[in-house]
Design a protein around this motif. Sequence first.
Motif, PDB file in Angstrom:
ATOM      1  N   ILE A  96       0.851  -0.823  -0.314  1.00  0.00           N
ATOM      2  CA  ILE A  96      -0.042   0.258   0.101  1.00  0.00           C
ATOM      3  C   ILE A  96       0.796   0.455  -0.131  1.00  0.00           C
ATOM      4  O   ILE A  96       2.255   1.414   0.599  1.00  0.00           O
ATOM      5  CB  ILE A  96      -0.808   0.087   0.865  1.00  0.00           C
ATOM      6  CG1 ILE A  96      -1.407  -1.662   0.996  1.00  0.00           C
ATOM      7  CG2 ILE A  96      -1.735   1.536   1.338  1.00  0.00           C
ATOM      8  CD1 ILE A  96      -2.545  -1.361   2.427  1.00  0.00           C
ATOM      9  N   ASN A  97       1.365   1.982  -0.695  1.00  0.00           N
ATOM     10  CA  ASN A  97       1.600   3.193  -1.236  1.00  0.00           C
ATOM     11  C   ASN A  97       0.732   4.388  -0.245  1.00  0.00           C
ATOM     12  O   ASN A  97      -0.486   5.321  -1.067  1.00  0.00           O
ATOM     13  CB  ASN A  97       1.473   3.893  -2.681  1.00  0.00           C
ATOM     14  CG  ASN A  97       2.681   4.854  -2.672  1.00  0.00           C
ATOM     15  OD1 ASN A  97       2.622   5.486  -2.035  1.00  0.00           O
ATOM     16  ND2 ASN A  97       2.726   5.274  -3.805  1.00  0.00           N
ATOM     17  N   TRP A  98       1.112   4.488   1.180  1.00  0.00           N
ATOM     18  CA  TRP A  98       0.379   5.469   2.174  1.00  0.00           C
ATOM     19  C   TRP A  98       0.627   6.951   1.142  1.00  0.00           C
ATOM     20  O   TRP A  98      -0.265   7.518   1.775  1.00  0.00           O
ATOM     21  CB  TRP A  98       1.058   5.450   3.490  1.00  0.00           C
ATOM     22  CG  TRP A  98       0.673   3.980   3.510  1.00  0.00           C
ATOM     23  CD1 TRP A  98       1.595   2.986   4.027  1.00  0.00           C
ATOM     24  CD2 TRP A  98      -0.350   3.437   4.395  1.00  0.00           C
ATOM     25  NE1 TRP A  98       0.932   1.949   4.778  1.00  0.00           N
ATOM     26  CE2 TRP A  98       0.000   2.355   4.768  1.00  0.00           C
ATOM     27  CE3 TRP A  98      -2.240   3.943   4.453  1.00  0.00           C
ATOM     28  CZ2 TRP A  98      -1.899   1.269   5.369  1.00  0.00           C
ATOM     29  CZ3 TRP A  98      -2.614   3.288   5.174  1.00  0.00           C
ATOM     30  CH2 TRP A  98      -2.744   1.706   5.378  1.00  0.00           C
ATOM     31  N   LYS A  99       1.819   7.310   0.731  1.00  0.00           N
ATOM     32  CA  LYS A  99       1.498   8.337   0.493  1.00  0.00           C
ATOM     33  C   LYS A  99       0.415   9.230  -1.035  1.00  0.00           C
ATOM     34  O   LYS A  99      -0.309  10.162  -1.008  1.00  0.00           O
ATOM     35  CB  LYS A  99       2.598   8.974   0.033  1.00  0.00           C
ATOM     36  CG  LYS A  99       3.253  10.178  -0.890  1.00  0.00           C
ATOM     37  CD  LYS A  99       4.257  11.161  -0.833  1.00  0.00           C
ATOM     38  CE  LYS A  99       4.893  12.089  -1.688  1.00  0.00           C
ATOM     39  NZ  LYS A  99       6.297  12.878  -1.681  1.00  0.00           N
ATOM     40  N   ALA A 100       0.153   7.770  -1.910  1.00  0.00           N
ATOM     41  CA  ALA A 100      -0.390   8.113  -2.519  1.00  0.00           C
ATOM     42  C   ALA A 100      -1.999   7.818  -2.626  1.00  0.00           C
ATOM     43  O   ALA A 100      -2.942   8.640  -3.613  1.00  0.00           O
ATOM     44  CB  ALA A 100      -0.044   7.264  -4.107  1.00  0.00           C
ATOM     45  N   SER A 101      -2.254   7.158  -1.599  1.00  0.00           N
ATOM     46  CA  SER A 101      -3.488   7.009  -1.145  1.00  0.00           C
ATOM     47  C   SER A 101      -4.009   8.569  -0.414  1.00  0.00           C
ATOM     48  O   SER A 101      -5.184   8.801  -0.404  1.00  0.00           O
ATOM     49  CB  SER A 101      -3.564   5.754  -0.686  1.00  0.00           C
ATOM     50  OG  SER A 101      -4.763   5.742   0.746  1.00  0.00           O
ATOM     51  N   ALA A 102      -3.220   8.455   0.172  1.00  0.00           N
ATOM     52  CA  ALA A 102      -3.681  10.252   1.032  1.00  0.00           C
ATOM     53  C   ALA A 102      -3.901  11.045   0.771  1.00  0.00           C
ATOM     54  O   ALA A 102      -4.350  11.794   0.323  1.00  0.00           O
ATOM     55  CB  ALA A 102      -2.270  10.693   1.969  1.00  0.00           C
ATOM     56  N   ILE A 103      -3.191  11.026  -0.486  1.00  0.00           N
ATOM     57  CA  ILE A 103      -2.667  12.488  -2.189  1.00  0.00           C
ATOM     58  C   ILE A 103      -4.102  12.540  -2.428  1.00  0.00           C
ATOM     59  O   ILE A 103      -4.830  13.631  -2.996  1.00  0.00           O
ATOM     60  CB  ILE A 103      -1.890  12.289  -2.779  1.00  0.00           C
ATOM     61  CG1 ILE A 103      -0.756  12.858  -2.327  1.00  0.00           C
ATOM     62  CG2 ILE A 103      -2.117  13.336  -3.905  1.00  0.00           C
ATOM     63  CD1 ILE A 103       0.766  13.007  -2.717  1.00  0.00           C
ATOM     64  N   SER A 104      -4.909  11.208  -2.469  1.00  0.00           N
ATOM     65  CA  SER A 104      -5.869  10.894  -3.900  1.00  0.00           C
ATOM     66  C   SER A 104      -7.311  11.266  -2.997  1.00  0.00           C
ATOM     67  O   SER A 104      -8.029  11.863  -3.234  1.00  0.00           O
ATOM     68  CB  SER A 104      -6.210   9.552  -3.904  1.00  0.00           C
ATOM     69  OG  SER A 104      -5.914   7.862  -2.650  1.00  0.00           O
ATOM     70  N   GLU A 105      -7.104  11.115  -1.438  1.00  0.00           N
ATOM     71  CA  GLU A 105      -8.089  11.146  -0.839  1.00  0.00           C
ATOM     72  C   GLU A 105      -8.178  12.639  -0.170  1.00  0.00           C
ATOM     73  O   GLU A 105      -9.756  12.458  -0.139  1.00  0.00           O
ATOM     74  CB  GLU A 105      -8.091  10.334   1.008  1.00  0.00           C
ATOM     75  CG  GLU A 105      -8.151   9.399   1.062  1.00  0.00           C
ATOM     76  CD  GLU A 105      -9.189   8.145   0.662  1.00  0.00           C
ATOM     77  OE1 GLU A 105      -9.868   9.395   0.682  1.00  0.00           O
ATOM     78  OE2 GLU A 105      -9.806   7.523   0.239  1.00  0.00           O
ATOM     79  N   VAL A 106      -6.926  13.266  -0.183  1.00  0.00           N
ATOM     80  CA  VAL A 106      -7.418  14.771   0.402  1.00  0.00           C
ATOM     81  C   VAL A 106      -7.408  15.269  -1.096  1.00  0.00           C
ATOM     82  O   VAL A 106      -8.764  16.248  -0.878  1.00  0.00           O
ATOM     83  CB  VAL A 106      -5.909  14.961   0.473  1.00  0.00           C
ATOM     84  CG1 VAL A 106      -5.797  16.999   0.478  1.00  0.00           C
ATOM     85  CG2 VAL A 106      -5.592  14.633   1.452  1.00  0.00           C
ATOM     86  N   TYR A 107      -7.752  14.912  -2.703  1.00  0.00           N
ATOM     87  CA  TYR A 107      -7.946  15.851  -3.269  1.00  0.00           C
ATOM     88  C   TYR A 107      -9.692  14.716  -4.003  1.00  0.00           C
ATOM     89  O   TYR A 107     -10.128  16.292  -4.120  1.00  0.00           O
ATOM     90  CB  TYR A 107      -7.216  15.045  -4.912  1.00  0.00           C
ATOM     91  CG  TYR A 107      -7.694  15.475  -6.175  1.00  0.00           C
ATOM     92  CD1 TYR A 107      -6.930  16.508  -6.038  1.00  0.00           C
ATOM     93  CD2 TYR A 107      -9.021  14.781  -7.049  1.00  0.00           C
ATOM     94  CE1 TYR A 107      -7.746  17.441  -7.873  1.00  0.00           C
ATOM     95  CE2 TYR A 107      -8.774  15.239  -7.923  1.00  0.00           C
ATOM     96  CZ  TYR A 107      -8.260  15.923  -8.398  1.00  0.00           C
ATOM     97  OH  TYR A 107      -8.803  16.495  -9.961  1.00  0.00           O
ATOM     98  N   ALA A 108      -9.911  14.489  -3.128  1.00  0.00           N
ATOM     99  CA  ALA A 108     -11.455  13.597  -3.720  1.00  0.00           C
ATOM    100  C   ALA A 108     -12.541  14.767  -2.323  1.00  0.00           C
ATOM    101  O   ALA A 108     -13.267  15.422  -2.172  1.00  0.00           O
ATOM    102  CB  ALA A 108     -11.438  12.362  -3.254  1.00  0.00           C
ATOM    103  N   PHE A 109     -11.753  14.778  -1.023  1.00  0.00           N
ATOM    104  CA  PHE A 109     -12.451  15.573  -0.670  1.00  0.00           C
ATOM    105  C   PHE A 109     -12.696  17.331  -0.937  1.00  0.00           C
ATOM    106  O   PHE A 109     -13.592  18.205  -0.834  1.00  0.00           O
ATOM    107  CB  PHE A 109     -11.417  15.795   1.462  1.00  0.00           C
ATOM    108  CG  PHE A 109     -11.651  16.961   2.355  1.00  0.00           C
ATOM    109  CD1 PHE A 109     -13.407  16.658   2.648  1.00  0.00           C
ATOM    110  CD2 PHE A 109     -11.198  18.460   2.026  1.00  0.00           C
ATOM    111  CE1 PHE A 109     -13.235  17.267   3.888  1.00  0.00           C
ATOM    112  CE2 PHE A 109     -11.617  18.813   2.818  1.00  0.00           C
ATOM    113  CZ  PHE A 109     -12.514  18.752   3.932  1.00  0.00           C
ATOM    114  N   VAL A 110     -11.401  18.021  -1.705  1.00  0.00           N
ATOM    115  CA  VAL A 110     -11.401  19.193  -2.224  1.00  0.00           C
ATOM    116  C   VAL A 110     -12.270  19.269  -3.278  1.00  0.00           C
ATOM    117  O   VAL A 110     -13.014  20.134  -2.889  1.00  0.00           O
ATOM    118  CB  VAL A 110      -9.935  19.476  -2.072  1.00  0.00           C
ATOM    119  CG1 VAL A 110      -9.623  20.816  -2.998  1.00  0.00           C
ATOM    120  CG2 VAL A 110      -8.725  19.987  -1.279  1.00  0.00           C
ATOM    121  N   GLU A 111     -12.032  17.870  -4.027  1.00  0.00           N
ATOM    122  CA  GLU A 111     -13.255  17.813  -4.796  1.00  0.00           C
ATOM    123  C   GLU A 111     -15.078  18.444  -4.680  1.00  0.00           C
ATOM    124  O   GLU A 111     -15.339  19.088  -4.956  1.00  0.00           O
ATOM    125  CB  GLU A 111     -12.755  16.971  -5.716  1.00  0.00           C
ATOM    126  CG  GLU A 111     -13.495  16.886  -6.905  1.00  0.00           C
ATOM    127  CD  GLU A 111     -14.073  15.491  -7.625  1.00  0.00           C
ATOM    128  OE1 GLU A 111     -13.959  15.512  -8.864  1.00  0.00           O
ATOM    129  OE2 GLU A 111     -12.853  14.447  -7.789  1.00  0.00           O
TER     130      GLU A 111
END
Length: 255
Positions: A74-89
């Motif tokens: 699990i790439n935690w960094k990529a997962s965190a970035i995708s979650e933050v982007y989904a939240f901002v969107e």
Amino acid sequence: MTDDQKLSELIAQVETVSPKLVDCWQATAIVESLGYTDRIIQAEFNFQDALEIGEYIYQQNNPTPVTSETKPHINWKASAISEVYAFVEQFSRSFVYAIPLISLLALSNIKASDTWKFIPPQLAALFTIATLASLITSGGFVQAIARRGEFYLGLDLSQQAKRTCISLFGWGMLTSFLLAVFSLWFGFYRSLFPDNYLVMGASYYLVLSSLWMLLSMLSLLSVWGTPLTLIGLTALYWIFRFSLWFHSFVGFCCV
């Protein structure tokens, strides 16, 4: 002939009918179609019934592969970035509708004298009612535009999304217009506010209703469309206010 040999022959007969068994029920049906009853199966193969021997034949035909239980990386960094982007969107598409309520709450805490300098109290109260009414009226249409638009865009049907959003926008504006006409009639009849204030409030209500629905359509085209539009309108407002203040200051200095 031993029981193992009889069982091997039965398995060979079943696999002749179906080399690749789908499940144990298919194996059971083939065994029964070959004339084997539960009594014969108990006597010759020492199984309880046809289903039990069918499960055994299916396991022999489809052995369970041994898989190593390795946890996926699990790439935690990529997962965190995708979650933050989904939240901002999602946040950028919805937070704009909370701003009028926050503004009304802030204006309600301003002293009456300061409020009078900015806008007459009666007109401020009417604008508050119009803002809440526009959010209530257009809220359902805003959600319908967002959901139906995302659905058709997800299916790569941009023209259908466009027609659906325009149709919902038209129905929303028609509903808002009818409510505005009814509100004007009721306000004139009851003399709740001055007539010119009622006209301004109805116009303000229609503009806000159309703005919420247009922002919902804009959010389908670009995730940053709504916040950028909001920032632009805010900047335009303050430029207008600053220009008025500057002209009044220059006029006072000239006097």
